[in-house]
Design a protein around this motif. Structure first.
Motif, PDB file in Angstrom:
ATOM      1  N   GLN A  54       2.497   4.140   7.558  1.00  0.00           N
ATOM      2  CA  GLN A  54       1.337   3.270   6.768  1.00  0.00           C
ATOM      3  C   GLN A  54       1.584   2.163   6.436  1.00  0.00           C
ATOM      4  O   GLN A  54       1.025   1.036   6.466  1.00  0.00           O
ATOM      5  CB  GLN A  54       1.271   4.200   5.271  1.00  0.00           C
ATOM      6  N   ILE A  92       0.989   0.086   9.523  1.00  0.00           N
ATOM      7  CA  ILE A  92      -0.452  -0.067   9.675  1.00  0.00           C
ATOM      8  C   ILE A  92      -0.979  -1.458   8.846  1.00  0.00           C
ATOM      9  O   ILE A  92      -1.700  -2.203   9.457  1.00  0.00           O
ATOM     10  CB  ILE A  92      -1.248   1.064   9.132  1.00  0.00           C
ATOM     11  N   ILE A 123      -9.641   2.182  15.851  1.00  0.00           N
ATOM     12  CA  ILE A 123      -8.689   3.486  16.025  1.00  0.00           C
ATOM     13  C   ILE A 123      -7.812   3.203  17.440  1.00  0.00           C
ATOM     14  O   ILE A 123      -6.630   3.198  17.196  1.00  0.00           O
ATOM     15  CB  ILE A 123      -9.384   4.993  16.138  1.00  0.00           C
ATOM     16  N   LEU A 159      -5.146   0.639  17.051  1.00  0.00           N
ATOM     17  CA  LEU A 159      -4.126   0.957  16.379  1.00  0.00           C
ATOM     18  C   LEU A 159      -3.046   1.985  16.871  1.00  0.00           C
ATOM     19  O   LEU A 159      -1.958   2.105  16.641  1.00  0.00           O
ATOM     20  CB  LEU A 159      -4.674   1.568  14.950  1.00  0.00           C
ATOM     21  N   TYR A 167      -5.801   8.612  12.106  1.00  0.00           N
ATOM     22  CA  TYR A 167      -6.835   8.951  11.356  1.00  0.00           C
ATOM     23  C   TYR A 167      -6.402   9.464  10.314  1.00  0.00           C
ATOM     24  O   TYR A 167      -6.822   8.885   9.087  1.00  0.00           O
ATOM     25  CB  TYR A 167      -7.764   9.937  12.093  1.00  0.00           C
ATOM     26  N   LEU A 220      -4.846   6.250   8.107  1.00  0.00           N
ATOM     27  CA  LEU A 220      -6.032   5.442   7.767  1.00  0.00           C
ATOM     28  C   LEU A 220      -6.817   6.066   6.435  1.00  0.00           C
ATOM     29  O   LEU A 220      -7.099   5.401   5.524  1.00  0.00           O
ATOM     30  CB  LEU A 220      -7.222   5.344   8.860  1.00  0.00           C
ATOM     31  N   GLU A 227      -7.029   4.421   2.907  1.00  0.00           N
ATOM     32  CA  GLU A 227      -8.562   4.275   2.448  1.00  0.00           C
ATOM     33  C   GLU A 227      -8.693   4.814   0.923  1.00  0.00           C
ATOM     34  O   GLU A 227      -9.149   4.254   0.056  1.00  0.00           O
ATOM     35  CB  GLU A 227      -9.548   4.702   3.316  1.00  0.00           C
ATOM     36  N   ILE A 250      -7.199  -0.264   2.497  1.00  0.00           N
ATOM     37  CA  ILE A 250      -7.957  -0.654   3.748  1.00  0.00           C
ATOM     38  C   ILE A 250      -9.192  -0.377   3.275  1.00  0.00           C
ATOM     39  O   ILE A 250      -9.661   0.514   2.436  1.00  0.00           O
ATOM     40  CB  ILE A 250      -7.469  -0.257   4.811  1.00  0.00           C
ATOM     41  N   LYS A 305     -13.499   0.300   5.804  1.00  0.00           N
ATOM     42  CA  LYS A 305     -13.844   0.654   7.062  1.00  0.00           C
ATOM     43  C   LYS A 305     -15.169  -0.325   7.369  1.00  0.00           C
ATOM     44  O   LYS A 305     -15.780  -0.048   6.298  1.00  0.00           O
ATOM     45  CB  LYS A 305     -14.308   2.135   7.409  1.00  0.00           C
ATOM     46  N   TYR A 311     -11.064  -1.273  10.991  1.00  0.00           N
ATOM     47  CA  TYR A 311     -10.462  -1.421   9.740  1.00  0.00           C
ATOM     48  C   TYR A 311      -9.878  -2.899   9.312  1.00  0.00           C
ATOM     49  O   TYR A 311      -9.299  -3.422  10.106  1.00  0.00           O
ATOM     50  CB  TYR A 311      -9.320  -0.304   9.516  1.00  0.00           C
TER      51      TYR A 311
END
Length: 247
Positions: free
Chosen positions: A9, A12, A25, A28, A40, A43, A47, A52, A54, A60
């Motif tokens: 995380q 990311i 996606i 990443l 997924y 993310l 979220e 983050i 979308k 993202y």
């Protein structure tokens, strides 16, 4: 959440910070080297945390930047693309002239970066008996001065502190990231590492020759565009006797 999950995380968030236009996606997944389902899942978690969001194009982005934006961050995209559009091949890193022009731009930028002048520091000179001392000090200074993410260095010295005898290679400094996946600059997205190479070369020219003599060259050694990794190489060349003090 496992430590591995937390680490992914965090990665990311760092990747999205380096790619302010956002990533999808598939992009990443290539950078993270994990399964699509894992991407997924992480993310979705980010979220839910509000870190983050979308976008309509299914990419993202960060809701808030991790680091303040500088000329070496978000604005780089416009500069790199603009130079290429205006200057054509002269500002295209796929040819030697473009690479050299960006490197020269780094040398012009150098005075504005406010690097400390350690070549006049008597205490530093007294302590610097070994090239590794200079390189390690340099990395510490540059990590603070340059808004890029240094994550490793590989110093190629023998036990007496000499650069590689055959190649003159003294150090490899590796960086991660580069805002390279923006569609507008994908072909020229690593150009700023040539700017950084110019900055480094000026720094080492002001530091190593006054203490040891010789000359220094910094060049981009390798670009791994898939994983956003760039290696810069420092070469130290002596025309006569190598003056390094043995440890």
């Amino acid at each position: 959440m496992t430590k591995k999950g937390e680490s992914i995380q965090e990665k990311i968030l760092r990747i999205l910070d380096r790619n302010p236009d956002g990533l999808r996606i598939g992009q990443l997944q290539k950078l993270l080297k994990v399964s699509r389902n894992s991407v997924y899942r992480y993310l979705d978690l980010l979220e839910m945390k509000g870190s983050i969001c979308k976008q309509p194009d299914k990419s993202y982005i960060l809701k808030e930047r991790i680091r303040p934006q500088t000329i070496y961050g978000f604005q780089y995209q416009a500069i790199l693309q603009g130079l290429k559009i205006v200057g054509g091949e002269k500002w295209d890193i796929r040819n030697p002239e473009g690479k050299q022009n960006f490197k020269e731009l780094g040398k012009i930028t150098y005075p504005m970066m406010k690097f400390p002048d350690l070549s006049k520091d008597a205490n530093f000179k007294k302590q610097s008996h070994h090239l590794s001392d200079i390189i390690e000090t340099t990395l510490k200074v540059l990590q603070v001065t340059l808004p890029v993410e240094t994550f490793k260095d590989d110093i190629r010295l023998d036990k007496d502190g000499f650069p590689d005898k055959l190649t003159n290679l003294a150090a490899i400094i590796s960086f991660e990231g580069g805002y390279v996946l923006s569609e507008d600059v994908i072909e020229n997205g690593f150009a700023h590492y040539y700017i950084i190479a110019g900055l480094f070369e000026m720094w080492f020219e002001h530091l190593i020759p006054p203490i040891y003599g010789g000359r220094t060259i910094v060049d981009v050694l390798k670009i791994d565009s898939e994983h956003q990794i760039v290696d810069l190489a420092l070469y130290v060349i002596f025309d006569e006797k190598n003056p390094f003090i043995k440890s």
